[in-house]
Design an enzyme around this catalytic site. Structure first.
Site, short mmCIF file in Angstrom:
data_model
loop_
_atom_site.label_atom_id
_atom_site.label_comp_id
_atom_site.label_asym_id
_atom_site.label_seq_id
_atom_site.Cartn_x
_atom_site.Cartn_y
_atom_site.Cartn_z
N HIS A 96 -58.29 11.25 -21.74
CA HIS A 96 -59.76 11.80 -22.09
C HIS A 96 -60.35 10.70 -22.92
O HIS A 96 -60.06 10.06 -23.85
CB HIS A 96 -59.41 12.96 -23.00
CG HIS A 96 -60.73 13.78 -23.42
ND1 HIS A 96 -61.45 14.45 -22.49
CD2 HIS A 96 -61.65 13.61 -24.43
CE1 HIS A 96 -62.42 14.99 -23.01
NE2 HIS A 96 -62.80 14.35 -24.18
N LEU A 114 -57.99 23.30 -21.70
CA LEU A 114 -58.71 22.03 -21.28
C LEU A 114 -58.86 21.14 -22.62
O LEU A 114 -59.33 21.61 -23.77
CB LEU A 114 -60.18 22.37 -20.87
CG LEU A 114 -61.13 21.19 -20.67
CD1 LEU A 114 -60.55 20.51 -19.23
CD2 LEU A 114 -62.51 21.64 -20.38
N ASP A 115 -58.11 19.75 -22.06
CA ASP A 115 -58.01 18.94 -23.44
C ASP A 115 -57.63 19.34 -24.65
O ASP A 115 -57.81 18.81 -25.66
CB ASP A 115 -59.81 18.52 -23.74
CG ASP A 115 -60.24 17.71 -22.47
OD1 ASP A 115 -59.65 17.50 -21.63
OD2 ASP A 115 -61.66 17.74 -22.43
N GLU A 116 -56.51 20.24 -24.40
CA GLU A 116 -55.76 20.71 -25.57
C GLU A 116 -54.32 20.47 -25.54
O GLU A 116 -53.33 21.09 -26.31
CB GLU A 116 -55.96 22.01 -25.97
CG GLU A 116 -57.67 22.45 -26.53
CD GLU A 116 -57.94 23.58 -27.11
OE1 GLU A 116 -57.05 24.50 -27.12
OE2 GLU A 116 -58.93 24.01 -27.25
#
Length: 288
Positions: free
Chosen positions: A196, A231-233
């Site tokens: 990311h 998402l993105d975690e």
């Protein structure tokens, strides 16, 4: 092989996690010694918050993988372990996914080609064709799998087919600008690394460098994590930052950020391939 040039011993890596309690290290070391193995590297961590114990051991000796696994199995059962034995340095079969930007994909291909990364890139998947020449330059099979709203399910089915056909152990999202479905994340849990382009949890979603510039940040960074349905975690493996100033525009931030992304992703992939990353709930234990 004569006595002057004995056959080298085999090097194995053992990773494990289990509920923490006294005697784990003693039992593991004893089983290894009984099997004829010699411990060359050992790291362990007990997490007081989760009550779990994590360990990574490298073992050298004239023993097969089956012999080491047979020695460890009773200990693993005794302590309710999740565990794995693999050969040290064995290249992990890896599928790289990218879209149009090549800085992360190209870096992984170059590192793998020059044997500076313990992975075997068995294919590249992209929803565009821009990266095809890069894959062909490194002799990696290129698979164009277009993705639209109407074809997303079909595209993901093809992705899972490739994972099966190519015997893929690790999937790397090297700036693959598609969100994987919950089903794919579940099917490949703990086997998908994403890069990311920001220092999570800040600046999620689209255009993070523009967001960062708008906020006047003095540090920008990148985060490599396991992809999950959130998402993105996903559990974070590695992060890094670079200092920037008010004089850096968005274009300069992107250039600086892409260099950080390459480094962070390469380290995360290396540590995963070397079995240095163990999942600890929504976090990771990384033995470096």
């Amino acid at each position: 092989m004569n006595a002057a040039n004995p056959e080298p011993a085999t090097h194995w890596v053992l990773t494990l996690s289990c509920p923490d309690r006294p005697g784990i290290v003693h039992a593991v070391a004893g089983a290894i010694a009984t099997s004829g193995g010699n411990i060359t590297e050992s790291q362990q961590f007990g997490d007081p918050e989760t009550g779990l114990f994590f360990m990574r051991v490298q073992v050298e000796g004239d023993l097969t993988q089956n012999e080491l696994e047979t020695a460890i199995a009773p200990v693993a059962e005794q302590f309710t372990m999740s565990w794995l034995v693999d050969r040290v340095g064995r290249p992990m079969r890896t599928l790289v996914l990218g879209s149009t930007t090549e800085h992360c994909v190209g870096d992984l291909l170059n590192r793998a080609h020059s044997q500076r990364l313990p992975i075997d890139i068995v294919g590249m998947v992209s929803n565009h064709t821009v990266l095809r020449p890069l894959a062909e330059f490194y002799g990696v099979g290129f698979h164009h799998v277009p993705v639209t709203k109407a074809t997303k399910a079909e595209a993901e089915a093809r992705l899972l087919e490739l994972v099966e056909e190519l015997d893929v152990e690790l999937v790397v999202l090297a700036r693959y600008m598609q969100i994987l479905s919950d089903e794919v994340c579940t099917a490949l849990a703990g086997r998908v690394i994403n890069i990311h382009h920001s220092f999570l949890p800040s600046f999620k979603g689209a255009r993070p460098y523009a967001q960062a510039h708008d906020r006047g940040v003095k540090l920008i960074g990148a985060t490599a994590h396991y992809a999950t349905a959130s998402l993105d975690e996903g559990p974070i493996i590695e992060q890094d930052v670079e200092r920037v100033t008010h004089a850096d525009d968005v274009t300069e931030l992107v250039a600086i950020g892409q260099d950080v992304e390459r480094r962070v992703l390469a380290r995360a992939v290396r540590w995963h391939a070397e079995h240095r990353v163990l999942l600890n709930g929504h976090r990771t234990v990384v033995f470096r």
